[in-house]
Design an enzyme around this catalytic site. Structure first.
Site, PDB file in Angstrom:
ATOM      1  N   ARG A  41     -36.078 -13.738  29.516  1.00  0.00           N
ATOM      2  CA  ARG A  41     -36.220 -15.133  29.123  1.00  0.00           C
ATOM      3  C   ARG A  41     -34.959 -15.965  29.352  1.00  0.00           C
ATOM      4  O   ARG A  41     -35.048 -17.169  29.601  1.00  0.00           O
ATOM      5  CB  ARG A  41     -36.655 -15.217  27.659  1.00  0.00           C
ATOM      6  CG  ARG A  41     -38.061 -14.669  27.434  1.00  0.00           C
ATOM      7  CD  ARG A  41     -38.571 -14.950  26.045  1.00  0.00           C
ATOM      8  NE  ARG A  41     -39.963 -14.499  25.902  1.00  0.00           N
ATOM      9  CZ  ARG A  41     -40.687 -14.661  24.806  1.00  0.00           C
ATOM     10  NH1 ARG A  41     -40.161 -15.258  23.742  1.00  0.00           N
ATOM     11  NH2 ARG A  41     -41.931 -14.223  24.751  1.00  0.00           N
ATOM     12  N   ASP A 140     -43.274 -26.213  14.330  1.00  0.00           N
ATOM     13  CA  ASP A 140     -42.682 -25.060  14.993  1.00  0.00           C
ATOM     14  C   ASP A 140     -41.186 -25.314  15.144  1.00  0.00           C
ATOM     15  O   ASP A 140     -40.728 -26.461  15.056  1.00  0.00           O
ATOM     16  CB  ASP A 140     -43.321 -24.814  16.368  1.00  0.00           C
ATOM     17  CG  ASP A 140     -43.131 -23.381  16.849  1.00  0.00           C
ATOM     18  OD1 ASP A 140     -44.004 -22.541  16.578  1.00  0.00           O
ATOM     19  OD2 ASP A 140     -42.088 -23.104  17.465  1.00  0.00           O
TER      20      ASP A 140
END
Length: 269
Positions: A41, A140
């Site tokens: 990532r 979030d």
């Protein structure tokens, strides 16, 4: 410009620094097995930011707030899909909504909404079973997934778990440049308020809720953080309200004042 290998190696000391970074920024514990995920990532960000190694990138995180947010976004994005753990949505439609039929405002919080599949699934059930008189807060930590969630556009293959009646009423098939995708109807998108909230910090003023979804999130925190986060959220849950976690999670020893009503569904005393 620095020469960067296609896959930059991540040393154990630098991985420990990344673990400490994510613990500080998000309260999330990265185990040893997550090292390949971190490489997968963050590797692209090293190339984008012209960092020849992770030490250089980590030093960049110390001074660049936007890049810190980018790194947190990448490291905390989790897989989700529409109507995941379908029994929870059945419980919402068959138990919670009828119980609160006379209530003027039904408020639900999707507290780790990721790319939006969970709050849109909740909204479809509410629109179908209740009609009006409800609102959803979807939050979030990641600004990137929140932006995607607010757009409400998904590849067609993501629609397979949506019941056909809901798919017909609340989704629009893309045409022309949007072929191969579908979008959530505007009325449903407008009914959801998306907001960035870090559950590891003191909560902003969000009001009180009848239902809080916090599914498949607590597994990433250590026990003290789990207790703190649950305490914060339960303070915002109305008496008799429901707290819903993932089927692989348990609140035993984590939160009091709750009773288990079905797997992963708790009710506040």
């Amino acid at each position: 410009m620095a020469t960067i290998n296609p896959v930059c190696p991540l040393s154990d000391p630098d991985y420990r620094r990344i673990q400490a970074f994510l613990q500080k920024e998000a309260g999330i514990t990265l185990g040893p097995a997550k090292k390949p995920l971190v490489v997968g990532r963050l590797g692209k960000r090293l190339r984008v930011r012209d960092c020849g190694d992770y030490d250089t990138y980590l030093r960049l995180l110390d001074t660049d707030a936007a890049e810190r947010q980018q790194a947190v976004d990448l490291l905390t994005t989790n897989e989700t899909y529409f109507f995941r753990e379908a029994k929870h949505f059945a419980f919402l439609g068959e138990q919670i909504i009828p119980q609160r039929a006379k209530q003027v405002d039904l408020r639900i919080w999707s507290a780790a909404c990721s790319s939006g599949e969970e709050p849109y699934s909740i909204a479809m059930v509410l629109a179908e079973r209740r009609g009006r008189g409800w609102e959803i807060l979807a939050s979030d930590l990641s600004t990137r997934v929140l932006a995607s969630a607010a757009r409400g556009i998904y590849p067609l293959e993501r629609a397979e778990k949506i019941p056909k009646a809901y798919l017909k009423h609340y989704c629009l098939r893309g045409v022309g440049p949007q072929e191969g995708s579908f979008s959530i109807v505007p009325d449903l998108r407008k009914a959801i308020h998306f907001s960035q909230i870090n559950l590891n910090n003191t909560l902003p003023s969000v009001g009180d809720f009848d239902v809080i979804f916090l599914r498949n999130v607590l597994i990433y925190f250590d026990p003290p953080a789990k207790k703190t986060i649950c305490s914060r959220l339960l303070a915002r849950l109305r008496p008799g309200g429901y707290f819903i976690v993932g089927h692989s999670e348990s609140l035993n020893g984590i939160a009091g004042g709750l009773r288990l009503v079905q797997p992963a569904v708790y009710q506040k005393d």
